[in-house]
Scaffold this active site. Structure first.
Site, PDB file in Angstrom:
ATOM      1  N   THR A  70      26.714  58.737  72.974  1.00  0.00           N
ATOM      2  CA  THR A  70      27.327  57.443  72.635  1.00  0.00           C
ATOM      3  C   THR A  70      28.610  57.667  71.837  1.00  0.00           C
ATOM      4  O   THR A  70      29.644  57.027  72.095  1.00  0.00           O
ATOM      5  CB  THR A  70      26.319  56.605  71.822  1.00  0.00           C
ATOM      6  OG1 THR A  70      25.152  56.416  72.635  1.00  0.00           O
ATOM      7  CG2 THR A  70      26.896  55.253  71.439  1.00  0.00           C
ATOM      8  N   CYS A 321      14.965  45.348  81.009  1.00  0.00           N
ATOM      9  CA  CYS A 321      15.175  43.934  80.663  1.00  0.00           C
ATOM     10  C   CYS A 321      15.452  43.763  79.172  1.00  0.00           C
ATOM     11  O   CYS A 321      14.668  44.204  78.349  1.00  0.00           O
ATOM     12  CB  CYS A 321      13.941  43.125  81.013  1.00  0.00           C
ATOM     13  SG  CYS A 321      13.656  43.086  82.763  1.00  0.00           S
TER      14      CYS A 321
HETATM   15  N1  PLP Z   1      25.487  57.895  78.833  1.00  0.00           N
HETATM   16  C1  PLP Z   1      24.473  57.932  79.700  1.00  0.00           C
HETATM   17  C2  PLP Z   1      24.769  57.889  81.162  1.00  0.00           C
HETATM   18  C3  PLP Z   1      23.157  57.997  79.242  1.00  0.00           C
HETATM   19  O1  PLP Z   1      22.152  58.009  80.111  1.00  0.00           O
HETATM   20  C4  PLP Z   1      22.934  58.027  77.850  1.00  0.00           C
HETATM   21  C5  PLP Z   1      21.538  58.051  77.306  1.00  0.00           C
HETATM   22  O2  PLP Z   1      20.697  57.311  77.736  1.00  0.00           O
HETATM   23  C6  PLP Z   1      24.030  58.002  76.989  1.00  0.00           C
HETATM   24  C7  PLP Z   1      25.300  57.941  77.514  1.00  0.00           C
HETATM   25  C8  PLP Z   1      23.869  58.016  75.505  1.00  0.00           C
HETATM   26  O3  PLP Z   1      23.571  59.304  75.046  1.00  0.00           O
HETATM   27  P1  PLP Z   1      22.955  59.472  73.567  1.00  0.00           P
HETATM   28  O4  PLP Z   1      21.537  59.007  73.649  1.00  0.00           O
HETATM   29  O5  PLP Z   1      23.074  60.929  73.274  1.00  0.00           O
HETATM   30  O6  PLP Z   1      23.787  58.638  72.663  1.00  0.00           O
END
Ligand code: PLP
Length: 375
Positions: A70, A321
């Site tokens: 994130t 959801c």
């Molecule tokens: N991007 C994608 C495609 C993801 O699947 C996830 C996690 O679910 C994230 C970003 C976020 O990663 P993190 O949990 O390390 O913040």
């Protein structure tokens, strides 16, 4: 337990836990400290960076550790827009990005940016031509994920990079679900920023990395403080998390072909087993080897997930959801409400065995036979 939710997070192998424990208890120095213990901790961070760089086939200095995927997504987007602030305020992304990208772009719209959200077809795919059609003179950033976390669709990041070759727009890709699941290198993707996260590949939660390369220049630091991470993301390095991330990457790299074949075999076996359930629909293109999305139209996914969870079978509601609202991914694909609401995501890891899939198939069939469909 039958854990079939590896796209949500993954178990940490004991080798990874051991590497982390060592970093916490023995090699616990501050990497900035000027004595031997500090130098050893610094070596751990450097080795970790090299392990990620090896997996991406890039230079170690192009890898910056972050606290999670994130963070990497948010940072890359803001840094790219800052670098291209004279190009314009237009962003091209897709309607099916992870919320770490989508919510960041939504926020930027409130701050005066404009965004175009490219939608997939009913098959979940996005074509480079759709991205080309959304580009404008003032497009400063294109952010398109590599593998969709709900459907496993693989997006044409390489083709998008080719489109942007003679344009000022920078390219970011969220490769959290693609890293060590489908083959790629930083060069083969051609993106300027690539987001990774450790906990989807057997690493610990709370650590990720951002590749900064290509046309990315003078990157806007995420934070301001000490000189760690080349001054781009200061703060005492999370040595244990980094050690764990690096070990997880090494383990997967050592067995890369075997794991890829295993994930593909699991997905194909699951397709075969689940195809026998009357009325079950497959959602998306089944492109990435570790994700399979299926729907039992009329049978709400939340009920399926809860019932199977009670039996120790863990999958996730593909329609995730939020207060009754269907998934933005399935909605963007144009699925009927009933189909979207009945969608679950099954995801595999190196630890998955066919017996997990047999248990899932049996439990799904039982759910279908014992519940009345909701209209
Ligand atoms: N991007 C994608 C495609 C993801 O699947 C996830 C996690 O679910 C994230 C970003 C976020 O990663 P993190 O949990 O390390 O913040």
């Amino acid at each position: 337990m039958h854990y079939l939710d590896h796209a949500a997070t993954t178990p940490v192998p004991s080798e990874v836990a051991r590497a982390m424990a060592l970093a916490l208890t023995e090699n616990f120095g501050n990497p900035s400290a000027q004595y031997e213990l500090g130098r050893q901790a610094k070596a751990l961070v450097d080795q970790g960076r090299c392990a990620i760089a090896k997996a991406l086939d890039c230079r170690p200095e192009q890898v910056v550790f972050t606290s999670c995927g994130t963070e990497g997504d948010n940072w890359a987007i803001r840094a790219a827009l800052y670098q291209n602030r004279r190009v314009g305020k237009h962003i091209v992304t897709t309607a099916v990005e992870h919320s770490a990208v989508l919510q960041c772009v939504k926020r930027l719209e409130q701050e005066g940016y404009a965004a175009s959200y490219v939608k997939p077809g009913r098959d979940g795919r996005i074509h480079a031509g759709q991205i080309a059609a959304a580009l404008r003179e003032d497009t400063a950033l294109v952010s398109v994920m590599l593998v969709n976390n709900e459907t496993g669709a693989v997006f044409p990041v390489e083709g998008i990079a080719a489109l942007l070759k003679d344009r000022p727009a920078l390219l970011h890709t969220d490769a959290v679900q693609g890293f060590m699941k489908i083959p790629f290198t930083a060069k083969s993707l051609g993106a300027d920023y690539i987001t990774l996260s450790a906990h989807k590949i057997g690493g610990p939660k709370g650590i990720g990395a951002l590749y900064i390369g290509g046309q990315a220049k003078n990157t806007l630091p995420l934070l301001f403080g000490g000189g760690q991470e080349n001054g781009l993301r200061p703060g005492t390095e999370a040595t244990a998390q980094i050690a764990g991330f690096a070990r997880a990457v090494e383990l997967r790299l050592e067995r890369w072909e075997e794991i890829f074949a295993h994930l593909t075999a699991c997905r194909d076996y699951a397709r075969e087993k689940l195809a026998a359930i009357p009325g079950l629909q497959f959602i998306g293109p089944a492109a990435a080897p570790h994700i399979l999305s299926v729907s039992l139209p009329g049978y709400p996914s939340q009920n399926i997930v809860t019932e199977l969870g009670g039996k120790g079978i863990y999958i996730s509601a593909g329609s995730a959801c939020h207060r009754g609202k269907a998934s933005h991914v399935l909605t963007a694909m144009g699925l009927e409400k009933k189909t979207a609401a009945g969608t679950v995501r099954i995801s595999f890891g190196p630890e998955t065995v066919f017996a997990d899939i047999d248990a899932l198939a049996e439990a799904l069939l039982e759910h279908k036979n014992n519940r009345f469909p909701m209209l």
